[in-house]
Design a protein around this motif. Sequence first.
Motif, PDB file in Angstrom:
ATOM      1  N   LYS A 243     -20.393 -15.299  24.664  1.00 37.44           N
ATOM      2  CA  LYS A 243     -20.119 -14.282  25.479  1.00 37.44           C
ATOM      3  C   LYS A 243     -21.533 -14.065  25.976  1.00 37.44           C
ATOM      4  CE  LYS A 243     -18.922  -9.422  26.267  1.00 37.44           C
ATOM      5  NZ  LYS A 243     -18.401  -8.250  25.571  1.00 37.44           N
ATOM      6  N   ASN A 244     -21.972 -14.081  27.383  1.00 34.00           N
ATOM      7  CA  ASN A 244     -23.226 -13.989  27.843  1.00 34.00           C
ATOM      8  C   ASN A 244     -23.358 -12.462  28.173  1.00 34.00           C
ATOM      9  OD1 ASN A 244     -21.882 -13.690  30.276  1.00 34.00           O
ATOM     10  ND2 ASN A 244     -22.571 -16.060  30.997  1.00 34.00           N
ATOM     11  N   ILE A 245     -24.408 -12.362  28.843  1.00 38.29           N
ATOM     12  CA  ILE A 245     -24.900 -10.765  29.374  1.00 38.29           C
ATOM     13  C   ILE A 245     -23.892 -10.285  30.351  1.00 38.29           C
ATOM     14  CG2 ILE A 245     -27.084 -11.032  28.326  1.00 38.29           C
ATOM     15  CD1 ILE A 245     -28.032 -11.569  31.198  1.00 38.29           C
ATOM     16  N   LYS A 246     -23.328 -11.271  31.080  1.00 41.39           N
ATOM     17  CA  LYS A 246     -22.497 -11.008  32.219  1.00 41.39           C
ATOM     18  C   LYS A 246     -21.117 -10.717  31.498  1.00 41.39           C
ATOM     19  CE  LYS A 246     -24.884 -13.528  35.543  1.00 41.39           C
ATOM     20  NZ  LYS A 246     -25.001 -14.831  36.807  1.00 41.39           N
ATOM     21  N   ASN A 247     -20.906 -10.863  30.438  1.00 37.94           N
ATOM     22  CA  ASN A 247     -19.553 -10.509  29.761  1.00 37.94           C
ATOM     23  C   ASN A 247     -18.666 -11.710  30.163  1.00 37.94           C
ATOM     24  OD1 ASN A 247     -20.030  -8.350  28.270  1.00 37.94           O
ATOM     25  ND2 ASN A 247     -19.614  -6.757  30.246  1.00 37.94           N
ATOM     26  N   GLU A 248     -19.078 -12.789  30.292  1.00 37.75           N
ATOM     27  CA  GLU A 248     -18.382 -14.047  30.619  1.00 37.75           C
ATOM     28  C   GLU A 248     -18.153 -14.884  29.368  1.00 37.75           C
ATOM     29  OE1 GLU A 248     -19.703 -14.919  35.252  1.00 37.75           O
ATOM     30  OE2 GLU A 248     -20.956 -15.934  33.524  1.00 37.75           O
ATOM     31  N   TYR A 249     -16.998 -15.382  29.137  1.00 37.09           N
ATOM     32  CA  TYR A 249     -16.611 -16.024  27.899  1.00 37.09           C
ATOM     33  C   TYR A 249     -16.715 -17.784  28.292  1.00 37.09           C
ATOM     34  CZ  TYR A 249     -15.494 -11.869  25.320  1.00 37.09           C
ATOM     35  OH  TYR A 249     -15.677 -10.624  24.788  1.00 37.09           O
ATOM     36  N   LYS A 250     -17.513 -18.487  27.638  1.00 40.25           N
ATOM     37  CA  LYS A 250     -17.564 -19.813  28.189  1.00 40.25           C
ATOM     38  C   LYS A 250     -17.711 -20.654  26.678  1.00 40.25           C
ATOM     39  CE  LYS A 250     -18.179 -18.882  32.654  1.00 40.25           C
ATOM     40  NZ  LYS A 250     -17.020 -19.128  33.451  1.00 40.25           N
ATOM     41  N   LYS A 251     -17.322 -21.843  26.779  1.00 37.56           N
ATOM     42  CA  LYS A 251     -17.208 -22.932  25.590  1.00 37.56           C
ATOM     43  C   LYS A 251     -18.674 -23.519  25.859  1.00 37.56           C
ATOM     44  CE  LYS A 251     -12.976 -21.995  24.731  1.00 37.56           C
ATOM     45  NZ  LYS A 251     -12.616 -21.161  23.543  1.00 37.56           N
ATOM     46  N   PHE A 252     -19.270 -23.931  24.546  1.00 37.80           N
ATOM     47  CA  PHE A 252     -20.285 -24.546  24.293  1.00 37.80           C
ATOM     48  C   PHE A 252     -20.251 -25.528  23.176  1.00 37.80           C
ATOM     49  CE2 PHE A 252     -21.600 -20.576  26.502  1.00 37.80           C
ATOM     50  CZ  PHE A 252     -22.345 -20.875  27.458  1.00 37.80           C
ATOM     51  N   MET A 253     -21.336 -26.509  23.360  1.00 39.81           N
ATOM     52  CA  MET A 253     -21.294 -27.415  22.136  1.00 39.81           C
ATOM     53  C   MET A 253     -22.913 -27.521  21.738  1.00 39.81           C
ATOM     54  SD  MET A 253     -20.252 -31.314  22.103  1.00 39.81           S
ATOM     55  CE  MET A 253     -21.099 -31.804  23.651  1.00 39.81           C
ATOM     56  N   LEU A 254     -22.790 -27.048  20.519  1.00 47.91           N
ATOM     57  CA  LEU A 254     -24.546 -27.192  19.831  1.00 47.91           C
ATOM     58  C   LEU A 254     -24.419 -28.505  19.126  1.00 47.91           C
ATOM     59  CD1 LEU A 254     -27.108 -25.492  19.516  1.00 47.91           C
ATOM     60  CD2 LEU A 254     -25.900 -24.471  17.425  1.00 47.91           C
ATOM     61  N   ASP A 255     -25.662 -29.148  19.384  1.00 42.07           N
ATOM     62  CA  ASP A 255     -25.882 -30.138  18.429  1.00 42.07           C
ATOM     63  C   ASP A 255     -26.802 -29.772  17.294  1.00 42.07           C
ATOM     64  OD1 ASP A 255     -27.240 -32.405  17.427  1.00 42.07           O
ATOM     65  OD2 ASP A 255     -26.650 -33.688  19.130  1.00 42.07           O
ATOM     66  N   ILE A 256     -26.402 -29.668  16.114  1.00 40.09           N
ATOM     67  CA  ILE A 256     -27.425 -29.137  15.116  1.00 40.09           C
ATOM     68  C   ILE A 256     -28.243 -30.040  14.849  1.00 40.09           C
ATOM     69  CG2 ILE A 256     -27.211 -28.438  12.877  1.00 40.09           C
ATOM     70  CD1 ILE A 256     -24.361 -27.812  12.915  1.00 40.09           C
ATOM     71  N   THR A 257     -28.287 -31.238  14.661  1.00 40.71           N
ATOM     72  CA  THR A 257     -29.485 -32.080  14.484  1.00 40.71           C
ATOM     73  C   THR A 257     -30.500 -32.116  15.669  1.00 40.71           C
ATOM     74  OG1 THR A 257     -28.577 -34.110  15.858  1.00 40.71           O
ATOM     75  CG2 THR A 257     -27.971 -33.928  13.420  1.00 40.71           C
ATOM     76  N   LYS A 258     -30.242 -31.750  16.752  1.00 41.21           N
ATOM     77  CA  LYS A 258     -31.375 -31.566  17.673  1.00 41.21           C
ATOM     78  C   LYS A 258     -31.600 -30.309  18.181  1.00 41.21           C
ATOM     79  CE  LYS A 258     -29.853 -36.137  19.695  1.00 41.21           C
ATOM     80  NZ  LYS A 258     -29.383 -36.662  20.953  1.00 41.21           N
ATOM     81  N   ASN A 259     -30.752 -29.176  18.081  1.00 36.78           N
ATOM     82  CA  ASN A 259     -30.966 -27.833  18.066  1.00 36.78           C
ATOM     83  C   ASN A 259     -30.849 -27.559  19.805  1.00 36.78           C
ATOM     84  OD1 ASN A 259     -30.933 -25.411  17.788  1.00 36.78           O
ATOM     85  ND2 ASN A 259     -33.305 -25.147  17.916  1.00 36.78           N
ATOM     86  N   SER A 260     -29.923 -28.617  20.190  1.00 35.82           N
ATOM     87  CA  SER A 260     -29.638 -28.528  21.912  1.00 35.82           C
ATOM     88  C   SER A 260     -28.296 -28.022  22.111  1.00 35.82           C
ATOM     89  CB  SER A 260     -29.651 -29.728  22.241  1.00 35.82           C
ATOM     90  OG  SER A 260     -28.851 -30.665  21.748  1.00 35.82           O
ATOM     91  N   LEU A 261     -28.117 -27.100  23.168  1.00 38.99           N
ATOM     92  CA  LEU A 261     -27.272 -26.349  23.438  1.00 38.99           C
ATOM     93  C   LEU A 261     -26.470 -26.897  24.863  1.00 38.99           C
ATOM     94  CD1 LEU A 261     -25.419 -24.040  22.597  1.00 38.99           C
ATOM     95  CD2 LEU A 261     -26.716 -22.540  24.039  1.00 38.99           C
ATOM     96  N   GLU A 262     -25.363 -27.022  25.063  1.00 40.19           N
ATOM     97  CA  GLU A 262     -24.678 -27.810  26.101  1.00 40.19           C
ATOM     98  C   GLU A 262     -23.510 -26.934  26.422  1.00 40.19           C
ATOM     99  OE1 GLU A 262     -23.051 -31.889  27.862  1.00 40.19           O
ATOM    100  OE2 GLU A 262     -23.532 -31.814  25.966  1.00 40.19           O
ATOM    101  N   LYS A 263     -23.505 -26.544  27.810  1.00 42.93           N
ATOM    102  CA  LYS A 263     -22.345 -25.539  28.381  1.00 42.93           C
ATOM    103  C   LYS A 263     -21.479 -26.915  28.673  1.00 42.93           C
ATOM    104  CE  LYS A 263     -21.098 -22.418  31.858  1.00 42.93           C
ATOM    105  NZ  LYS A 263     -20.254 -23.645  32.651  1.00 42.93           N
ATOM    106  N   LEU A 264     -20.061 -26.511  28.286  1.00 37.93           N
ATOM    107  CA  LEU A 264     -18.939 -27.022  28.843  1.00 37.93           C
ATOM    108  C   LEU A 264     -18.364 -26.843  30.068  1.00 37.93           C
ATOM    109  CD1 LEU A 264     -17.171 -27.698  25.270  1.00 37.93           C
ATOM    110  CD2 LEU A 264     -18.686 -29.288  26.275  1.00 37.93           C
TER     111      LEU A 264
END
Length: 376
Positions: A243-264
């Motif tokens: 949930k972001n600051i706009k109160n929007e709920y989105k799906k994400f994928m976090l690569d733990i090995t690279k610490n990279s965040l990707e919005k689906l």
Amino acid sequence: MKRIFLLITLCMVLVGCREEVSLSDKIVFLAGGMGTGKILTICIMNADGREKKILMERVSMRGDISLSPDGKKIAFVIPKPRQENTSIYLLDIETGDQKRLTDDQFINIMPCWSPDNKKIPFISNRDGNHEIYTIDIEGLTTKRLTNDPNHRKFIGNDSWSPDGKKIAFEKMFIEESYTNLPGWEQIGLKEGHLTPPGTKTTEYPKIYLISPDGSEELLTDNFLETYGSKWSPDDKKILFTGKNIKNEYKKFMLDITKNSLEKLPDKIEGKVIWSPDGRKIVFVNYAKNSIIFYVMDVETKAFKQIAKLKGMVHPASFIIWTPDGKKLIFSLVSPDGKNADIYSLTLDGKLKNLTNTPDLPETNPQWLSIKKNGEK
């Protein structure tokens, strides 16, 4: 002679038309409950819905059951009659033997499994607040993992990472806002109030990762809320809702090995489930009394609709993939909310009711595979 030949030919055709299902593949599930007055039972059936059998029948069983990764045991919870405390048991699928893991006066719930089938994480209030513990199923030794009395915790069947190094759980935070009421400063806490009148309390979750040694870390601090974590089969990625600051709920994928965040893609709204090989994701959306299944390629993010089930007012639940990645198994509640059945859905949209039992809710399917040599 001609009749015999025709009969043999007909049998060959019928056998050829049957759905290919391994005789070793089973589905463990719950039957009863849902306010029907029917006894809640743990059952098992063939993967095609045939030969349903009762594994265990108990009147006072809770709905949280968990099948061990090797398919040999089921962890389940039974409340004590007329008491608030609950106990965790094991059921041996082959022998039917039961083993009590916790025997105390506290709440013990939400059992799941370690990948090596040796330990069970669970939630307990034995130290005065709800914390995460593990118990060794052989020696029955328990270990407390979390120590944070200010926050409730939740874990699920797939909380432990496949490599056994991390457990994902949700920690509940509390936010309070106050309404200014005249005279409150004179009342103070003398009347035994825990919070002032007009206090609005909001709970929100955040995902944490904890190691078996008890060290924990916040998954990501980029969101106001995070929940619904799903490990990828290779342990490298986690799907979750943020949930972001706009109160929007989105799906994400976090690569733990690279610490990279990707919005689906924004199209993904409902539940998300990894395929067994980690190359696909199934997600389920709900719109206008319909349940819509999609499958997405993880690398390209291209997705397509599998099926649209119309006339459904309740969401699909307990969604799992078959190990070969060809089907989904899940539970659907009837539109009137009085019954539920377990279904299979192929990736080309073929839906099949596996239980189809009127007036007997059947839910919480879990897949059990047995190897050809007989080892589970």
